[in-house]
Scaffold this active site. Sequence first.
Site, PDB file in Angstrom:
ATOM      1  N   ARG A  86      -6.262  54.976  18.052  1.00 35.28           N
ATOM      2  CA  ARG A  86      -6.131  56.204  18.792  1.00 35.28           C
ATOM      3  C   ARG A  86      -5.234  57.225  18.092  1.00 35.28           C
ATOM      4  O   ARG A  86      -5.600  58.675  18.042  1.00 35.28           O
ATOM      5  CB  ARG A  86      -6.015  56.135  20.136  1.00 35.28           C
ATOM      6  N   ASP A 120     -11.577  52.356  16.926  1.00 36.50           N
ATOM      7  CA  ASP A 120     -11.869  52.844  17.930  1.00 36.50           C
ATOM      8  C   ASP A 120     -12.458  54.264  17.829  1.00 36.50           C
ATOM      9  O   ASP A 120     -12.619  54.560  16.574  1.00 36.50           O
ATOM     10  CB  ASP A 120     -10.712  53.313  18.861  1.00 36.50           C
ATOM     11  N   HIS A 132     -16.849  51.570  21.653  1.00 36.99           N
ATOM     12  CA  HIS A 132     -15.745  52.331  20.975  1.00 36.99           C
ATOM     13  C   HIS A 132     -15.785  52.355  19.487  1.00 36.99           C
ATOM     14  O   HIS A 132     -14.909  52.076  18.729  1.00 36.99           O
ATOM     15  CB  HIS A 132     -14.387  51.338  21.258  1.00 36.99           C
ATOM     16  N   GLU A 166     -16.084  48.160  27.494  1.00 34.20           N
ATOM     17  CA  GLU A 166     -16.527  49.806  28.043  1.00 34.20           C
ATOM     18  C   GLU A 166     -17.693  50.138  27.041  1.00 34.20           C
ATOM     19  O   GLU A 166     -17.760  51.402  26.678  1.00 34.20           O
ATOM     20  CB  GLU A 166     -15.499  50.569  27.935  1.00 34.20           C
ATOM     21  N   ASP A 216       0.236  52.015  28.936  1.00 37.70           N
ATOM     22  CA  ASP A 216       0.037  53.064  28.597  1.00 37.70           C
ATOM     23  C   ASP A 216       0.284  53.863  30.006  1.00 37.70           C
ATOM     24  O   ASP A 216       0.139  55.143  29.908  1.00 37.70           O
ATOM     25  CB  ASP A 216      -1.473  53.364  28.108  1.00 37.70           C
ATOM     26  N   TRP A 265      -2.134  51.256  24.804  1.00 40.60           N
ATOM     27  CA  TRP A 265      -3.265  52.268  24.435  1.00 40.60           C
ATOM     28  C   TRP A 265      -2.365  53.609  24.232  1.00 40.60           C
ATOM     29  O   TRP A 265      -1.641  54.032  24.810  1.00 40.60           O
ATOM     30  CB  TRP A 265      -4.404  52.591  25.440  1.00 40.60           C
ATOM     31  N   THR A 266      -3.135  54.320  22.967  1.00 40.05           N
ATOM     32  CA  THR A 266      -2.045  55.477  22.391  1.00 40.05           C
ATOM     33  C   THR A 266      -2.925  56.678  22.469  1.00 40.05           C
ATOM     34  O   THR A 266      -2.607  57.799  21.967  1.00 40.05           O
ATOM     35  CB  THR A 266      -1.798  55.210  21.257  1.00 40.05           C
ATOM     36  N   GLU A 267      -4.050  56.940  23.428  1.00 38.02           N
ATOM     37  CA  GLU A 267      -4.690  58.009  23.332  1.00 38.02           C
ATOM     38  C   GLU A 267      -3.595  59.343  23.521  1.00 38.02           C
ATOM     39  O   GLU A 267      -3.722  60.365  22.746  1.00 38.02           O
ATOM     40  CB  GLU A 267      -5.534  58.323  24.758  1.00 38.02           C
TER      41      GLU A 267
END
Length: 663
Positions: free
Chosen positions: A199, A228, A302, A380, A473, A517-519
């Site tokens: 991300r 991703d 993804h 997902e 996250d 997670w690094t969105e």
Amino acid sequence: MPIHTNQISMKLFLSSILLSVSLSSIAQNTVVATGEIAFDQTASHAHSGIAIIPEPVTVTKQEGHFVLPENILIQAVKSNELKQSIAFLQERLGTPTGYFVSATAAASNSAQVRLVLNDKNDAVIGAEGYHLQVTPQQITITANKPAGIFYGVQTLIQLLPKEIESKEQVKDIKWQVPCVNITDYPRLGWRGLMFDVARHFFTKDEVKQYIDAMVRYKYNILHLHLTDDEGWRIEIKGYPKLTEVGAWNVKRVGSFGTFMPTKPEEPRNYGGFYTQEDLKELVAYAKARFVNIMPEVDVPGHSLATVASYPELSCTPDAVNYKVRSGERIMDWSRGAPPLALVDNTLCPANEKVYEFLDTVISQVAQIFPFEYIHMGGDEAPHNFWEKTPQIAALMKRENLKTMPQVQGYFERRVEKIVEKYGKKFMAWDEVLEGGVSSKAAVMSWRDMKYGIQAAKAKHEVVMSPTQFAYIDYMQADPITEPKVYASLRLSKSYEFDPVPEGVDPKYIKGGQANLWTEQIYNIRQAEYMTWPRGFAIAESVWSPKEKKNWKNFFARTEQHFERLDIAETKYAPSVYDPIFAVKRTADGKLLVTLSTEVEDLDIYYSFDNSFPDHFYPKYTEPLVVPIDANMLRVITYRGKKPIGRMMHMPIEEMNKRAPLKK
Ligand code: ACM
């Protein structure tokens, strides 16, 4: 038995109990005085000198200290097998003390630090456990394997004054270690942290910095989420566009997932990738610290970065117009999971080119990463584009597949075969259970513990990383202070994580991990802020005996580790000190605010008059009725006269939204 013998043995018995009081009693603030030994176990604010995370299996404190001499000699007879621990000790002891640290493989009476690999296996401590004995004369770490010695070294570092964490020399410190006997070994073999470098891209040095922090807490798996929608991060020979196109997007800041569509003239220069040599370097760096890196290639969902690079891997003709995602909205979550895709971010299960592509990718990934598992994602994956694709309809007919999860199951089984062909074990997120994978597939349970339970009952290997305990996250406190994410996970909740649920055969539960997670995480400082201290809680959940877990005791140690991280210049979140706001309406419609804290011994001071409260302000003792024209509630936590928490600014308007007035 003569009476005097009885008295002596009772005295010995009592003093041995008192000596072996484990650190679990820290929180009870007891002062233990045996007559022969007195030591203060009050670790919460004072400095007992012992605050190990994760809590060891047994700690028996002894009288006295070992003081580091200016010439430290480490003796490791099997020096070649122990070179990582020797090098680590030389650096970690040498830099802050300025002392000279040397090592010898010869048996030596003058060595102050002895690292001893057992000739005969000690069944109690297993492959990663150790014994650490500190006497006034000597420090001895004994283990069956080099990993155990390394973990003993981590514990030893935590027994030294906090300044040992410094990256520079610190003068005027008495470098001493309390005398102690420790026996320690992990509860679980898989102690993981997942770092999403897709991300946002994190450089090789930043990943090393992350590894340095995790090894202090005895983590042994770094799961790198390498691909991703926002980026493909691995050089793959034969598919150059993955990194020429797929590794780059447009830098946007704000609320991820809501960004404006990008314009053709905006430069796509934000991102990056690792060459295969970079990754090999990271693997070696991690291995030298007893960390395995597990790569994840997240397919079939993804995959927008892949599809933007090679549109022919999509089922959707419009993929030729797709771009690597920069944080725009690409999913509609309004009807829950699985989401409805607004662009097709999947690889096409009905396209043979996809399996050729994955064969190439997996063959190279298998070469780069010696770890036995490759994680192939599977989470997902939206199916709504597949539903309208003739190729998928033809595949369903040919393979007698009735549902879209079965189509994904077909894909997963083919991918699993490729992974096995290259000598690796297949792991994936828990959605893959829906379409049917072979029982050899290992499952990472994230949506809930229940999928892990279901998988373990079906004899899959399982790693537990459920959102409700292990998604680091998520926000750590109230959204008025934390960067906004769609959910919260407080430290005390992550400390409740028990990766081994009742009712399953524990042999199928390999362990647990926290996922970062690094969105919304743009830099390594924020990655650290999100990881610590929840990373302490997860480390203790996977390493320490379940019966030794104790929140108050853990938090007392956590506070001492905050001081260590300050010196190590590793960022952490102070969110645990932020009060929890609960808002409701009184019968006559007034706003009523209840404040509480995760930590027991804090006072909360508040103001409604737009000024900044301190400990001369009203102390919170009972729910507050918000005064009629007030527009801001400010609160701050203190311990005695010391401000501990951040100043929090809660707009009354925000509370009105949380407890709307019924019309
Ligand atoms: C996941 O959080 N989508 C595995």
